[in-house]
Design an enzyme around this catalytic site. Structure first.
Site, PDB file in Angstrom:
ATOM      1  N   HIS A 161       0.821  -1.206   0.000  1.00 37.21           N
ATOM      2  CA  HIS A 161       0.000   0.000   0.000  1.00 37.21           C
ATOM      3  C   HIS A 161       0.861   1.265   0.000  1.00 37.21           C
ATOM      4  O   HIS A 161       0.679   2.152  -0.831  1.00 37.21           O
ATOM      5  CB  HIS A 161      -0.926   0.003   1.223  1.00 37.21           C
ATOM      6  CG  HIS A 161      -1.825   1.193   1.265  1.00 37.21           C
ATOM      7  ND1 HIS A 161      -3.092   1.181   0.728  1.00 37.21           N
ATOM      8  CD2 HIS A 161      -1.634   2.442   1.737  1.00 37.21           C
ATOM      9  CE1 HIS A 161      -3.642   2.377   0.891  1.00 37.21           C
ATOM     10  NE2 HIS A 161      -2.774   3.161   1.503  1.00 37.21           N
ATOM     11  N   HIS A 177       3.108   6.254  -1.876  1.00 37.35           N
ATOM     12  CA  HIS A 177       3.734   7.427  -1.260  1.00 37.35           C
ATOM     13  C   HIS A 177       5.250   7.379  -1.344  1.00 37.35           C
ATOM     14  O   HIS A 177       5.927   7.970  -0.509  1.00 37.35           O
ATOM     15  CB  HIS A 177       3.306   7.528   0.208  1.00 37.35           C
ATOM     16  CG  HIS A 177       1.848   7.746   0.396  1.00 37.35           C
ATOM     17  ND1 HIS A 177       1.228   8.951   0.139  1.00 37.35           N
ATOM     18  CD2 HIS A 177       0.853   6.911   0.791  1.00 37.35           C
ATOM     19  CE1 HIS A 177      -0.077   8.840   0.380  1.00 37.35           C
ATOM     20  NE2 HIS A 177      -0.314   7.614   0.772  1.00 37.35           N
ATOM     21  N   LYS A 223      -5.036  10.726  -8.396  1.00 36.58           N
ATOM     22  CA  LYS A 223      -4.819  10.960  -6.960  1.00 36.58           C
ATOM     23  C   LYS A 223      -4.804  12.472  -6.784  1.00 36.58           C
ATOM     24  O   LYS A 223      -3.845  13.134  -7.197  1.00 36.58           O
ATOM     25  CB  LYS A 223      -3.501  10.338  -6.505  1.00 36.58           C
ATOM     26  CG  LYS A 223      -3.264  10.498  -5.009  1.00 36.58           C
ATOM     27  CD  LYS A 223      -2.963   9.160  -4.362  1.00 36.58           C
ATOM     28  CE  LYS A 223      -2.894   9.284  -2.853  1.00 36.58           C
ATOM     29  NZ  LYS A 223      -2.928   8.019  -2.162  1.00 36.58           N
TER      30      LYS A 223
END
Length: 289
Positions: A161, A177, A223
Site C-alpha cells: 500500500h 507514497h 490521486k
C-alpha cells in the site's frame, strides 16, 4: 483538513537524528533533478481526467547507477514488482519473493537509521533486543498479507500500500507514497504527473524540497493529492512509520513533527497488527489516504 496536534518534540528529535545519519539519501541537483512545473488544479477522488499543469515528468533525471549501487535501494526496487495492485485480487507470495523481502530487511537493519529506530523502541519496550526477533516483527508489520476491503482474500499488505500503491475497482488510487516507485512508474509511462499542490506559507515548492504534495494519475485514476518524501532512503521511511505504528494503539495516529524545515503530520493507520497506510502530510495542505 489535517487536525493540528501539538508538536511532538521527542519524535522530532529522533527523526532529525535519523535524517542526519541517512547517508543513503540522494541529493537534489547531484543525484536527481525534479521539474515541478505548474500548480495542480482542483480534483476529486475518483476523477478520471483533470487539468494537466505539467507537460513533462516530475523527475527530470535520477542517477540509477547510484540507486543500484546502494544495497537498501537495490533490494527495495526488487520488491516493487511483486504485487497485484488491484484490491480484491488475492496476492500470491512466491518463495523467491519471501527471500527478497528478507534481503531487504537485512539490508535496512544494517543501517544507522534502523539502529536508531531499534534503540528507541527498545527503550520503550516495544521491540526485542535480538535483531532476528526485531526483523520478524518488521516482517509481520509490513509484509504479512491481509484483506483490505473486509473480504476473505488476502489482497494487501502495508508495504504494498505505502510503497507500491494499489487501485480500488479501477477508480481510486490507494497509497503510493514513495518517490522511487513514482520515478520508475513515470519512466514506464504509467504515471502522469499533473502538478504540485502548494503549501499556504510557501506559494511554490522548489526543486530542492525533500517533501512534496503532488497530483497525478496512475492506471486510469487520479490521486488529487499525494504526499511523499523525495530522495530519502527506504530505511528512513520504514523507520519513521514503524516507530509511530508501534508507539500507538489507536486505528489512526497523527503525529506532528518537524524534520529539517518541514512541519509534517505523520499519519499511520493500522489494519489489526499490520500497517494499513502511512504517509507524511505537509501541514497547510489537504488530507488524503
Amino acid at each position: 483538513m489535517a487536525n493540528r496536534k501539538a508538536l511532538n518534540h521527542e519524535l522530532s528529535k529522533l527523526f532529525n537524528e535519523m535524517w542526519d545519519v541517512d547517508v543513503n539519501r540522494l541529493m537534489p541537483g547531484k543525484d536527481y533533478t525534479i521539474d515541478l512545473q505548474g500548480k495542480a488544479g482542483a480534483a476529486q477522488q475518483g476523477d478520471s481526467a483533470v487539468q494537466d499543469s505539467a507537460a513533462r515528468c516530475l523527475f527530470h533525471n535520477v542517477n540509477e547507477e547510484r540507486l543500484k549501487s546502494i544495497k537498501t535501494f537495490a533490494t527495495f526496487i526488487s520488491l516493487l514488482d511483486n504485487y497485484e495492485t488491484s484490491t480484491g485480487v488475492a496476492e500470491v507470495v512466491t518463495p523467491e519473493e519471501i527471500v527478497e523481502n528478507n534481503c531487504f530487511l537485512d539490508a535496512i537493519l544494517a543501517t544507522e537509521v534502523m539502529k536508531l529506530a531499534h534503540e528507541y523502541l527498545l527503550k520503550k519496550k516495544l521491540a526485542k533486543p535480538n535483531l532476528a526477533d526485531f526483523k520478524h516483527q518488521l516482517y509481520d508489520i509490513w509484509f504479512q498479507l491481509y484483506a483490505r476491503d473486509g473480504g476473505d482474500r488476502p489482497d494487501s499488505c502495508g508495504f504494498e500500500h505505502v510503497f507500491v500503491g494499489e487501485t480500488r475497482r479501477g477508480k481510486q488510487i490507494l497509497g503510493l507514497h514513495n518517490w522511487v516507485q513514482f520515478y520508475l512508474q513515470e519512466k514506464r509511462n504509467q504515471i502522469d504527473y499533473k502538478g504540485y499542490v502548494a503549501r499556504r506559507k510557501k506559494t511554490t515548492p522548489d526543486k530542492d524540497d525533500k517533501v512534496l504534495s503532488i497530483q497525478f494519475s496512475w492506471k486510469g485514476s487520479v490521486k488529487p493529492i499525494g504526499s511523499t518524501f523525495i530522495g530519502v532512503s527506504p530505511e528512513f521511511e520504514f523507520a519513521l512509520y514503524t516507530v509511530i505504528f508501534l508507539l500507538a494503539d489507536e486505528s489512526v495516529t497523527r503525529e506532528t513533527v518537524k524534520i529539517e524545515e518541514y512541519e509534517l503530520q505523520m499519519v499511520v493507520c493500522r489494519h489489526g497488527q499490520h500497517i494499513g497506510t502511512a504517509y507524511p502530510v505537509l501541514l497547510n495542505t489537504s488530507s488524503e489516504d
